[in-house]
Design a protein around this motif. Structure first.
Motif, PDB file in Angstrom:
ATOM      1  N   ALA A   1       0.823  -1.218   0.000  1.00  0.00           N
ATOM      2  CA  ALA A   1       0.000   0.000   0.000  1.00  0.00           C
ATOM      3  C   ALA A   1       0.851   1.259   0.000  1.00  0.00           C
ATOM      4  N   GLY A   2       2.035   1.194   0.578  1.00  0.00           N
ATOM      5  CA  GLY A   2       2.922   2.342   0.598  1.00  0.00           C
ATOM      6  C   GLY A   2       3.410   2.740  -0.783  1.00  0.00           C
ATOM      7  N   PHE A   3       3.446   1.777  -1.731  1.00  0.00           N
ATOM      8  CA  PHE A   3       3.841   2.053  -3.104  1.00  0.00           C
ATOM      9  C   PHE A   3       2.641   2.414  -3.977  1.00  0.00           C
ATOM     10  N   PHE A   4       1.471   1.948  -3.580  1.00  0.00           N
ATOM     11  CA  PHE A   4       0.257   2.146  -4.384  1.00  0.00           C
ATOM     12  C   PHE A   4      -0.874   2.688  -3.501  1.00  0.00           C
ATOM     13  N   PRO A   5      -0.698   3.844  -2.858  1.00  0.00           N
ATOM     14  CA  PRO A   5      -1.684   4.310  -1.880  1.00  0.00           C
ATOM     15  C   PRO A   5      -3.057   4.571  -2.476  1.00  0.00           C
ATOM     16  N   GLU A   6      -3.108   5.093  -3.707  1.00  0.00           N
ATOM     17  CA  GLU A   6      -4.410   5.389  -4.312  1.00  0.00           C
ATOM     18  C   GLU A   6      -5.151   4.099  -4.662  1.00  0.00           C
ATOM     19  N   TYR A   7      -4.417   3.074  -5.105  1.00  0.00           N
ATOM     20  CA  TYR A   7      -5.048   1.796  -5.418  1.00  0.00           C
ATOM     21  C   TYR A   7      -5.491   1.083  -4.140  1.00  0.00           C
ATOM     22  N   TYR A   8      -4.709   1.223  -3.085  1.00  0.00           N
ATOM     23  CA  TYR A   8      -5.084   0.582  -1.817  1.00  0.00           C
ATOM     24  C   TYR A   8      -6.347   1.221  -1.248  1.00  0.00           C
ATOM     25  N   ARG A   9      -6.482   2.543  -1.384  1.00  0.00           N
ATOM     26  CA  ARG A   9      -7.714   3.192  -0.914  1.00  0.00           C
ATOM     27  C   ARG A   9      -8.928   2.633  -1.642  1.00  0.00           C
ATOM     28  N   GLU A  10      -8.802   2.417  -2.947  1.00  0.00           N
ATOM     29  CA  GLU A  10      -9.903   1.802  -3.696  1.00  0.00           C
ATOM     30  C   GLU A  10     -10.177   0.385  -3.176  1.00  0.00           C
ATOM     31  N   PHE A  11      -9.113  -0.334  -2.904  1.00  0.00           N
ATOM     32  CA  PHE A  11      -9.238  -1.723  -2.445  1.00  0.00           C
ATOM     33  C   PHE A  11     -10.010  -1.815  -1.128  1.00  0.00           C
ATOM     34  N   ILE A  12      -9.701  -0.960  -0.160  1.00  0.00           N
ATOM     35  CA  ILE A  12     -10.328  -1.067   1.159  1.00  0.00           C
ATOM     36  C   ILE A  12     -11.732  -0.454   1.203  1.00  0.00           C
TER      37      ILE A  12
ATOM     38  N   SER B   1     -15.035  -9.416  -5.467  1.00  0.00           N
ATOM     39  CA  SER B   1     -14.097 -10.263  -6.222  1.00  0.00           C
ATOM     40  C   SER B   1     -13.387  -9.455  -7.300  1.00  0.00           C
ATOM     41  N   LYS B   2     -14.096  -8.549  -7.942  1.00  0.00           N
ATOM     42  CA  LYS B   2     -13.455  -7.723  -8.969  1.00  0.00           C
ATOM     43  C   LYS B   2     -12.448  -6.768  -8.348  1.00  0.00           C
ATOM     44  N   ALA B   3     -12.789  -6.201  -7.188  1.00  0.00           N
ATOM     45  CA  ALA B   3     -11.867  -5.289  -6.505  1.00  0.00           C
ATOM     46  C   ALA B   3     -10.622  -6.031  -6.024  1.00  0.00           C
ATOM     47  N   TRP B   4     -10.808  -7.245  -5.541  1.00  0.00           N
ATOM     48  CA  TRP B   4      -9.687  -8.082  -5.086  1.00  0.00           C
ATOM     49  C   TRP B   4      -8.715  -8.331  -6.238  1.00  0.00           C
TER      50      TRP B   4
ATOM     51  N   ARG C   1      -3.006  -4.808 -10.468  1.00  0.00           N
ATOM     52  CA  ARG C   1      -2.268  -3.538 -10.498  1.00  0.00           C
ATOM     53  C   ARG C   1      -0.878  -3.676  -9.880  1.00  0.00           C
ATOM     54  N   LEU C   2      -0.731  -4.585  -8.936  1.00  0.00           N
ATOM     55  CA  LEU C   2       0.564  -4.814  -8.310  1.00  0.00           C
ATOM     56  C   LEU C   2       1.468  -5.719  -9.148  1.00  0.00           C
ATOM     57  N   SER C   3       0.872  -6.455 -10.075  1.00  0.00           N
ATOM     58  CA  SER C   3       1.557  -7.595 -10.682  1.00  0.00           C
ATOM     59  C   SER C   3       2.489  -7.258 -11.823  1.00  0.00           C
ATOM     60  N   THR C   4       2.306  -6.127 -12.475  1.00  0.00           N
ATOM     61  CA  THR C   4       3.072  -5.885 -13.687  1.00  0.00           C
ATOM     62  C   THR C   4       3.684  -4.500 -13.698  1.00  0.00           C
ATOM     63  N   ILE C   5       4.882  -4.416 -14.236  1.00  0.00           N
ATOM     64  CA  ILE C   5       5.486  -3.097 -14.459  1.00  0.00           C
ATOM     65  C   ILE C   5       5.504  -2.757 -15.946  1.00  0.00           C
ATOM     66  N   GLU C   6       4.964  -3.651 -16.769  1.00  0.00           N
ATOM     67  CA  GLU C   6       4.920  -3.401 -18.220  1.00  0.00           C
ATOM     68  C   GLU C   6       3.583  -2.814 -18.672  1.00  0.00           C
ATOM     69  N   HIS C   7       2.557  -2.927 -17.840  1.00  0.00           N
ATOM     70  CA  HIS C   7       1.238  -2.431 -18.218  1.00  0.00           C
ATOM     71  C   HIS C   7       0.751  -1.455 -17.152  1.00  0.00           C
ATOM     72  N   HIS C   8       0.193  -0.354 -17.596  1.00  0.00           N
ATOM     73  CA  HIS C   8      -0.222   0.693 -16.678  1.00  0.00           C
ATOM     74  C   HIS C   8      -1.699   1.037 -16.909  1.00  0.00           C
ATOM     75  N   ASN C   9      -2.236   1.872 -16.023  1.00  0.00           N
ATOM     76  CA  ASN C   9      -3.635   2.327 -16.131  1.00  0.00           C
ATOM     77  C   ASN C   9      -4.615   1.168 -16.208  1.00  0.00           C
ATOM     78  N   ILE C  10      -4.428   0.189 -15.319  1.00  0.00           N
ATOM     79  CA  ILE C  10      -5.340  -0.955 -15.255  1.00  0.00           C
ATOM     80  C   ILE C  10      -6.578  -0.534 -14.466  1.00  0.00           C
ATOM     81  N   GLU C  11      -7.727  -0.674 -15.066  1.00  0.00           N
ATOM     82  CA  GLU C  11      -8.986  -0.198 -14.493  1.00  0.00           C
ATOM     83  C   GLU C  11      -9.970  -1.357 -14.316  1.00  0.00           C
TER      84      GLU C  11
END
Length: 322
Positions: A154-165, A196-199, A205-215
């Motif tokens: 979460a420290g690397f992806f704070p905006e994505y973690y906020r969506e997750f929780i 399940s979709k949020a999970w 979003r954490l899994s790849t450094i080759e693809h960005h803007n995963i929605e």
């Protein structure tokens, strides 16, 4: 020169294997029926196999075996938590091996598949020719905390973690992980599908450094997402049904078996430190750090590393057998 996946091939045999407890496993074989038997263990828990997993292996050299672990993918029923633990999955692998009349095989896998591969090897070392493992996960409390508390990824992806929780914001729970498990196993099907979709989105979003803007719209397979999230959360709230530190403690059982360990330098799902700990305890394992890779199994360097490792193991096994 970087390697790419082998050409897309079809399976020469597909079946559903009954393994008891009401479970039938989707099982397929491709490549050379007389080749080196290799089994690939998919991630998750609950992720399911992919036709691209066949493509890590030279189809002229390998008899390629894929299956969907009980309770997920094309196995029946899915998603299912009934009688679903690592011991059941290990027994399922033995049922597959015996059904296919294989004495020994190359055991490979990624992410959670590495956990299962190691547990299988510890239980049945005499059945393993060698290992190829990508993205090590040892099933420890620190690894769950890294993924599902605010003190880790979460420290690397704070905006994505906020969506997750946000999914758990309105329920009382001891932790985000517990909150997700409660949603995914509750009676509200709409809430379970959303969770399940949020999970899956968080992990993707954490899994790849080759693809960005995963929605969210990139999560297109609702059944796969539900299998992944429901089974993963069930395993993780139960500490994967293994004692803390068990794999490193029991690694003595497989220390004589060779292994190639592939790990992305920038893997944000499974931290590099656990791959490093593993190879320190396992003298016959070789760690290959992928300097520009994350966690995903189909990033450029990961494909290159895995295909080369499979060729190396094919030569090693052939030489040892001659």
């Amino acid at each position: 020169m970087s390697r790419v996946l082998f050409p897309n091939i079809g399976a020469y045999q597909q079946e559903w294997l009954g393994v008891g407890d009401g479970h039938q496993l989707y099982l397929e074989q491709s490549g050379n029926p007389n080749g080196i038997p290799v089994i690939y263990l998919h991630g998750g828990p609950g992720g399911g196999s992919s036709k691209n997993h066949r493509r890590y292996f030279d189809p002229e050299k390998y008899r390629i075996i894929l299956f969907d672990q009980r309770g997920c993918g094309r196995s029946k029923p899915s998603p299912s938590l009934h009688q679903n633990t690592p011991n059941h999955l290990i027994n399922d692998m033995e049922a597959i091996r015996k059904h296919l009349k294989i004495s020994q095989w190359l055991v490979t896998g990624g992410s959670w598949g590495t956990t299962l591969a190691l547990l299988y090897g510890i239980a049945h070392p005499e059945r393993v020719l060698a290992f190829i493992l990508r993205g090590i996960f040892l099933g420890t409390a620190a690894e769950y905390d890294w993924l599902y508390t605010q003190d880790g990824a979460a420290g690397f992806f704070p905006e994505y973690y906020r969506e997750f929780i946000e999914q758990c914001a309105d329920i009382q729970c001891a932790s985000t992980l517990q909150g997700y498990y409660d949603l995914l196993t509750g009676d509200n099907e709409i809430a379970a599908i959303a969770a399940s979709k949020a999970w899956c989105l968080w992990e993707l979003r954490l899994s790849t450094i080759e693809h960005h803007n995963i929605e969210p719209h990139h999560i297109t397979d609702a059944h796969q997402a539900l299998c992944m999230a429901k089974i993963s959360s069930y395993y993780f709230v139960n500490n994967c049904f293994i004692d803390e530190g068990f794999i490193l403690t029991a690694i003595e059982k497989i220390k004589a078996i060779p292994g190639i360990i592939l790990h992305g330098r920038y893997d944000m799902v499974c931290q590099m430190r656990y791959a490093d700990k593993l190879v320190k305890a396992w003298p016959n394992a070789q760690l290959q750090i992928l300097p520009k890779a994350g966690h995903g199994g189909f990033e450029t360097q990961t494909i290159d590393g895995f295909c080369k490792a499979a060729d190396t193991m094919a030569s090693f096994i052939a030489e040892r057998g001659s």
